[in-house]
Design a protein around this motif. Structure first.
Motif, PDB file in Angstrom:
ATOM      1  N   GLU A  18       2.422   5.101 -14.134  1.00 52.89           N
ATOM      2  CA  GLU A  18       3.283   3.919 -14.263  1.00 52.89           C
ATOM      3  C   GLU A  18       3.530   3.291 -12.895  1.00 52.89           C
ATOM      4  OE1 GLU A  18       4.789   2.340 -16.910  1.00 52.89           O
ATOM      5  OE2 GLU A  18       3.525   3.554 -18.225  1.00 52.89           O
ATOM      6  N   GLU A  19       3.753   4.123 -11.892  1.00 52.92           N
ATOM      7  CA  GLU A  19       4.010   3.630 -10.534  1.00 52.92           C
ATOM      8  C   GLU A  19       2.801   2.891  -9.968  1.00 52.92           C
ATOM      9  OE1 GLU A  19       5.301   5.379  -6.192  1.00 52.92           O
ATOM     10  OE2 GLU A  19       5.790   6.545  -7.982  1.00 52.92           O
ATOM     11  N   GLU A  20       1.609   3.421 -10.226  1.00 52.18           N
ATOM     12  CA  GLU A  20       0.393   2.762  -9.744  1.00 52.18           C
ATOM     13  C   GLU A  20       0.183   1.419 -10.442  1.00 52.18           C
ATOM     14  OE1 GLU A  20      -2.298   6.635  -8.516  1.00 52.18           O
ATOM     15  OE2 GLU A  20      -2.173   6.064 -10.625  1.00 52.18           O
ATOM     16  N   ILE A  21       0.497   1.360 -11.718  1.00 54.94           N
ATOM     17  CA  ILE A  21       0.381   0.106 -12.460  1.00 54.94           C
ATOM     18  C   ILE A  21       1.388  -0.910 -11.934  1.00 54.94           C
ATOM     19  CG2 ILE A  21       0.705  -0.971 -14.729  1.00 54.94           C
ATOM     20  CD1 ILE A  21      -0.492   1.667 -15.910  1.00 54.94           C
ATOM     21  N   ARG A  22       2.622  -0.466 -11.637  1.00 57.67           N
ATOM     22  CA  ARG A  22       3.619  -1.374 -11.046  1.00 57.67           C
ATOM     23  C   ARG A  22       3.144  -1.898  -9.699  1.00 57.67           C
ATOM     24  NH1 ARG A  22       7.294   2.326 -13.114  1.00 57.67           N
ATOM     25  NH2 ARG A  22       7.580   3.333 -11.100  1.00 57.67           N
ATOM     26  N   LEU A  23       2.524  -1.033  -8.910  1.00 54.08           N
ATOM     27  CA  LEU A  23       2.009  -1.439  -7.607  1.00 54.08           C
ATOM     28  C   LEU A  23       0.930  -2.519  -7.777  1.00 54.08           C
ATOM     29  CD1 LEU A  23       1.161   0.991  -4.743  1.00 54.08           C
ATOM     30  CD2 LEU A  23      -0.238  -0.972  -5.213  1.00 54.08           C
ATOM     31  N   LEU A  24       0.000  -2.310  -8.693  1.00 56.28           N
ATOM     32  CA  LEU A  24      -1.047  -3.304  -8.928  1.00 56.28           C
ATOM     33  C   LEU A  24      -0.472  -4.602  -9.479  1.00 56.28           C
ATOM     34  CD1 LEU A  24      -3.965  -1.132 -10.367  1.00 56.28           C
ATOM     35  CD2 LEU A  24      -3.773  -2.131  -8.073  1.00 56.28           C
ATOM     36  N   ALA A  25       0.557  -4.501 -10.309  1.00 52.45           N
ATOM     37  CA  ALA A  25       1.206  -5.699 -10.852  1.00 52.45           C
ATOM     38  C   ALA A  25       1.839  -6.517  -9.736  1.00 52.45           C
ATOM     39  CB  ALA A  25       2.238  -5.315 -11.902  1.00 52.45           C
ATOM     40  N   GLN A  26       2.436  -5.852  -8.750  1.00 52.31           N
ATOM     41  CA  GLN A  26       3.015  -6.562  -7.607  1.00 52.31           C
ATOM     42  C   GLN A  26       1.924  -7.293  -6.833  1.00 52.31           C
ATOM     43  OE1 GLN A  26       6.176  -7.107  -6.326  1.00 52.31           O
ATOM     44  NE2 GLN A  26       6.786  -6.368  -8.339  1.00 52.31           N
ATOM     45  N   ILE A  27       0.807  -6.643  -6.594  1.00 50.67           N
ATOM     46  CA  ILE A  27      -0.296  -7.266  -5.874  1.00 50.67           C
ATOM     47  C   ILE A  27      -0.836  -8.446  -6.683  1.00 50.67           C
ATOM     48  CG2 ILE A  27      -2.626  -6.909  -4.920  1.00 50.67           C
ATOM     49  CD1 ILE A  27      -0.290  -5.519  -3.378  1.00 50.67           C
ATOM     50  N   ALA A  28      -0.932  -8.274  -7.996  1.00 53.52           N
ATOM     51  CA  ALA A  28      -1.432  -9.342  -8.868  1.00 53.52           C
ATOM     52  C   ALA A  28      -0.515 -10.558  -8.858  1.00 53.52           C
ATOM     53  CB  ALA A  28      -1.590  -8.827 -10.298  1.00 53.52           C
ATOM     54  N   SER A  29       0.772 -10.351  -8.595  1.00 53.33           N
ATOM     55  CA  SER A  29       1.713 -11.471  -8.600  1.00 53.33           C
ATOM     56  C   SER A  29       1.538 -12.366  -7.381  1.00 53.33           C
ATOM     57  CB  SER A  29       3.151 -10.958  -8.682  1.00 53.33           C
ATOM     58  OG  SER A  29       3.547 -10.380  -7.451  1.00 53.33           O
ATOM     59  N   GLY A  30       0.754 -11.926  -6.411  1.00 53.66           N
ATOM     60  CA  GLY A  30       0.440 -12.754  -5.267  1.00 53.66           C
ATOM     61  C   GLY A  30       1.293 -12.520  -4.035  1.00 53.66           C
ATOM     62  N   VAL A  31       2.183 -11.560  -4.088  1.00 55.59           N
ATOM     63  CA  VAL A  31       3.013 -11.286  -2.910  1.00 55.59           C
ATOM     64  C   VAL A  31       2.198 -10.509  -1.871  1.00 55.59           C
ATOM     65  CG1 VAL A  31       5.161 -11.289  -4.228  1.00 55.59           C
ATOM     66  CG2 VAL A  31       3.975  -9.139  -3.843  1.00 55.59           C
ATOM     67  N   THR A  32       2.660 -10.553  -0.638  1.00 53.31           N
ATOM     68  CA  THR A  32       1.974  -9.796   0.411  1.00 53.31           C
ATOM     69  C   THR A  32       2.253  -8.306   0.231  1.00 53.31           C
ATOM     70  OG1 THR A  32       3.839  -9.873   1.933  1.00 53.31           O
ATOM     71  CG2 THR A  32       2.264 -11.712   2.033  1.00 53.31           C
ATOM     72  N   ALA A  33       1.473  -7.499   0.909  1.00 57.75           N
ATOM     73  CA  ALA A  33       1.666  -6.051   0.841  1.00 57.75           C
ATOM     74  C   ALA A  33       3.051  -5.664   1.347  1.00 57.75           C
ATOM     75  CB  ALA A  33       0.582  -5.334   1.635  1.00 57.75           C
ATOM     76  N   ASP A  34       3.532  -6.345   2.382  1.00 62.25           N
ATOM     77  CA  ASP A  34       4.865  -6.038   2.920  1.00 62.25           C
ATOM     78  C   ASP A  34       5.964  -6.336   1.899  1.00 62.25           C
ATOM     79  OD1 ASP A  34       3.843  -5.150   5.329  1.00 62.25           O
ATOM     80  OD2 ASP A  34       4.072  -7.086   6.322  1.00 62.25           O
ATOM     81  N   VAL A  35       5.861  -7.472   1.222  1.00 63.78           N
ATOM     82  CA  VAL A  35       6.855  -7.840   0.207  1.00 63.78           C
ATOM     83  C   VAL A  35       6.780  -6.867  -0.968  1.00 63.78           C
ATOM     84  CG1 VAL A  35       7.541  -9.619  -1.449  1.00 63.78           C
ATOM     85  CG2 VAL A  35       6.928 -10.260   0.893  1.00 63.78           C
ATOM     86  N   ALA A  36       5.564  -6.540  -1.402  1.00 60.67           N
ATOM     87  CA  ALA A  36       5.394  -5.591  -2.505  1.00 60.67           C
ATOM     88  C   ALA A  36       5.987  -4.243  -2.140  1.00 60.67           C
ATOM     89  CB  ALA A  36       3.909  -5.449  -2.859  1.00 60.67           C
ATOM     90  N   ALA A  37       5.767  -3.802  -0.916  1.00 60.15           N
ATOM     91  CA  ALA A  37       6.307  -2.514  -0.464  1.00 60.15           C
ATOM     92  C   ALA A  37       7.836  -2.527  -0.533  1.00 60.15           C
ATOM     93  CB  ALA A  37       5.839  -2.217   0.957  1.00 60.15           C
ATOM     94  N   ARG A  38       8.447  -3.613  -0.059  1.00 59.27           N
ATOM     95  CA  ARG A  38       9.915  -3.707  -0.114  1.00 59.27           C
ATOM     96  C   ARG A  38      10.422  -3.671  -1.544  1.00 59.27           C
ATOM     97  NH1 ARG A  38      10.841  -8.396   3.956  1.00 59.27           N
ATOM     98  NH2 ARG A  38       8.872  -8.611   3.084  1.00 59.27           N
ATOM     99  N   LYS A  39       9.754  -4.416  -2.440  1.00 61.36           N
ATOM    100  CA  LYS A  39      10.180  -4.452  -3.852  1.00 61.36           C
ATOM    101  C   LYS A  39      10.063  -3.074  -4.507  1.00 61.36           C
ATOM    102  CE  LYS A  39       9.410  -9.292  -4.923  1.00 61.36           C
ATOM    103  NZ  LYS A  39       8.719 -10.238  -5.809  1.00 61.36           N
ATOM    104  N   LEU A  40       9.067  -2.312  -4.092  1.00 63.20           N
ATOM    105  CA  LEU A  40       8.841  -0.984  -4.669  1.00 63.20           C
ATOM    106  C   LEU A  40       9.540   0.123  -3.875  1.00 63.20           C
ATOM    107  CD1 LEU A  40       5.062  -1.420  -5.491  1.00 63.20           C
ATOM    108  CD2 LEU A  40       6.960  -1.416  -7.124  1.00 63.20           C
TER     109      LEU A  40
END
Length: 76
Positions: A18-40
């Motif tokens: 589930e965590e890996e899918i959430r990570l890919l979903a964040q990347i798919a949303s178009g945010v940068t890796a830094d923003v995705a990391a903060r959200k997660l």
């Protein structure tokens, strides 16, 4: 006449957590890796390491290819 067959590299379908899918979903949303990391709530380094692990498991070269892989399977 012989018929060509498509051979997949791996016959086993890798499973994502589930965590890996959430990570890919964040990347798919178009945010940068830094923003995705903060959200997660991860460090940017941890996020990049996990993305690399996912890519290796799925036998793809880039996180975008991993996102496409997940999208085609309707995981994200």
């Amino acid at each position: 006449m012989e018929q060509a067959t498509l051979v997949r590299r791996g016959t086993e379908d890798p499973r994502l957590s589930e965590e890996e899918i959430r990570l890919l979903a964040q990347i798919a949303s178009g945010v940068t890796a830094d923003v995705a990391a903060r959200k997660l709530e991860l460090s940017a380094r941890t996020l990049r390491r996990r993305l690399r692990t996912i890519c290796d498991r799925l036998e793809v070269n880039t996180p975008i290819e991993a996102v496409v892989w997940a999208a085609r399977r309707q995981l994200i």
